[in-house]
Each structure stands twice: as structure tokens, then as C-alpha cells.
Scaffold this motif. Structure first.
Motif, PDB file in Angstrom:
ATOM      1  N   VAL A  30       0.853  -1.178   0.000  1.00 22.60           N
ATOM      2  CA  VAL A  30       0.000   0.000   0.000  1.00 22.60           C
ATOM      3  C   VAL A  30       0.892   1.232   0.000  1.00 22.60           C
ATOM      4  O   VAL A  30       1.803   1.351   0.807  1.00 22.60           O
ATOM      5  N   VAL A  31       0.630   2.135  -0.929  1.00 24.02           N
ATOM      6  CA  VAL A  31       1.401   3.362  -1.045  1.00 24.02           C
ATOM      7  C   VAL A  31       0.647   4.475  -0.339  1.00 24.02           C
ATOM      8  O   VAL A  31      -0.540   4.660  -0.562  1.00 24.02           O
ATOM      9  N   GLU A  32       1.332   5.197   0.507  1.00 20.30           N
ATOM     10  CA  GLU A  32       0.688   6.292   1.226  1.00 20.30           C
ATOM     11  C   GLU A  32       1.364   7.615   0.883  1.00 20.30           C
ATOM     12  O   GLU A  32       1.629   8.425   1.753  1.00 20.30           O
ATOM     13  N   THR A  90       5.884   1.214 -14.594  1.00 15.85           N
ATOM     14  CA  THR A  90       4.977   1.798 -15.573  1.00 15.85           C
ATOM     15  C   THR A  90       3.513   1.643 -15.183  1.00 15.85           C
ATOM     16  O   THR A  90       2.750   2.600 -15.254  1.00 15.85           O
ATOM     17  N   PHE A  91       3.114   0.456 -14.741  1.00 18.77           N
ATOM     18  CA  PHE A  91       1.698   0.150 -14.597  1.00 18.77           C
ATOM     19  C   PHE A  91       1.184   0.010 -13.163  1.00 18.77           C
ATOM     20  O   PHE A  91       0.007   0.166 -12.927  1.00 18.77           O
ATOM     21  N   VAL A  92       2.030  -0.329 -12.214  1.00 12.66           N
ATOM     22  CA  VAL A  92       1.563  -0.618 -10.854  1.00 12.66           C
ATOM     23  C   VAL A  92       2.083   0.474  -9.917  1.00 12.66           C
ATOM     24  O   VAL A  92       2.865   0.229  -9.019  1.00 12.66           O
ATOM     25  N   ARG A  93       1.645   1.683 -10.175  1.00  7.02           N
ATOM     26  CA  ARG A  93       2.100   2.819  -9.385  1.00  7.02           C
ATOM     27  C   ARG A  93       1.067   3.914  -9.546  1.00  7.02           C
ATOM     28  O   ARG A  93       0.572   4.160 -10.636  1.00  7.02           O
ATOM     29  N   CYS A  94       0.730   4.578  -8.446  1.00 10.09           N
ATOM     30  CA  CYS A  94      -0.235   5.680  -8.565  1.00 10.09           C
ATOM     31  C   CYS A  94       0.419   6.832  -9.314  1.00 10.09           C
ATOM     32  O   CYS A  94       1.640   6.962  -9.339  1.00 10.09           O
ATOM     33  N   LEU A  95      -0.369   7.647  -9.939  1.00  7.12           N
ATOM     34  CA  LEU A  95       0.145   8.753 -10.737  1.00  7.12           C
ATOM     35  C   LEU A  95       0.888   9.744  -9.861  1.00  7.12           C
ATOM     36  O   LEU A  95       0.339  10.298  -8.922  1.00  7.12           O
ATOM     37  N   VAL A  98       6.286   7.566  -6.242  1.00  4.88           N
ATOM     38  CA  VAL A  98       7.629   7.084  -6.531  1.00  4.88           C
ATOM     39  C   VAL A  98       7.709   5.570  -6.383  1.00  4.88           C
ATOM     40  O   VAL A  98       8.336   4.894  -7.188  1.00  4.88           O
ATOM     41  N   LYS A  99       7.057   5.017  -5.361  1.00  8.57           N
ATOM     42  CA  LYS A  99       7.130   3.581  -5.093  1.00  8.57           C
ATOM     43  C   LYS A  99       6.003   2.843  -5.811  1.00  8.57           C
ATOM     44  O   LYS A  99       4.872   3.322  -5.845  1.00  8.57           O
ATOM     45  N   PRO A 100       6.303   1.650  -6.366  1.00 15.42           N
ATOM     46  CA  PRO A 100       5.237   0.832  -6.931  1.00 15.42           C
ATOM     47  C   PRO A 100       4.302   0.342  -5.827  1.00 15.42           C
ATOM     48  O   PRO A 100       4.724   0.115  -4.696  1.00 15.42           O
ATOM     49  N   GLY A 101       3.056   0.179  -6.145  1.00 15.00           N
ATOM     50  CA  GLY A 101       2.054  -0.290  -5.201  1.00 15.00           C
ATOM     51  C   GLY A 101       0.740   0.405  -5.481  1.00 15.00           C
ATOM     52  O   GLY A 101       0.608   1.162  -6.440  1.00 15.00           O
TER      53      GLY A 101
END
Length: 113
Positions: A30-32, A90-95, A98-101
């Protein structure tokens, strides 16, 4: 390159990516992060197209090197570095992140203020 060769490469690429993004294998990180509007624009206009190109070139390099990496016993590691890493970026990261998730979804309960 003729049309059938292009279709063949597309099918191989789709197959490799489908193997790499199996939901059962996905890590649920989970990206915060809270990216700014400038970070989102830079990511959308610059970073994503560049990383898409890196993913395509990495996939081509992986396919070319596959016979050698299979003999050397490091095909999985090569696939992780050349295909999976750039594809996650490219695909598994919020716009703008920096970190994938995935971003943590916040749900609002009705009647609770």
C-alpha cells in the motif's frame, strides 16, 4: 518486419506480462504518498511513456537473451530486472508516486461524520 512477426511479438509480450501480473502473486503493498499536481503531470507526460519504452525494450532484450539465461540458470532474475521491474514502474504505481504499489482506498461510511 512483416505483420505476422509483429503479431507474434505482441502475443509473446502479452503472454509474458500476463504471467508476471498474476493477482495471486501480486504483493499488496500500500502506497501512502501524496504527490503534487506537478509530480502527477511530470509522471504522466514524461516518466510513464519513457518507462513504457524501457519495458518494451527490456522485453525484447529478455527474449533475445532467453536461450543464454536458460542455459545459465538465471532466466527468472533476468526477467525480473528486464521486464517486471520496468513494467511495475509503468503500470503498478499511482500517478505521481515514486514507489510501486496501490493507493490505500478510503471508504466513507454514511451517517458517520
Amino acid at each position: 518486419m512483416n505483420l505476422s512477426a509483429v503479431k507474434g511479438v505482441g502475443i509473446i509480450l502479452a503472454f509474458i506480462l500476463s504471467l508476471q501480473f498474476n493477482p495471486a502473486m501480486a504483493n499488496n503493498s500500500v502506497v501512502e504518498e501524496k504527490p503534487s499536481a506537478a509530480a502527477m503531470m511530470g509522471d504522466l507526460v514524461i516518466v510513464r511513456p519513457v518507462m513504457l519504452g524501457v519495458t518494451v525494450l527490456g522485453t525484447a532484450a529478455y527474449l533475445v537473451s532467453l536461450p543464454f539465461t536458460l542455459m545459465g540458470g538465471n532466466a527468472g532474475e533476468a526477467g525480473e530486472v528486464l521486464v517486471v521491474g520496468p513494467a511495475k514502474t509503468t503500470f503498478v504505481r499511482c500517478l505521481g508516486c515514486v514507489k510501486p504499489g496501490y493507493k490505500k482506498k478510503v471508504t466513507k461510511v454514511e451517517g458517520a461524520d
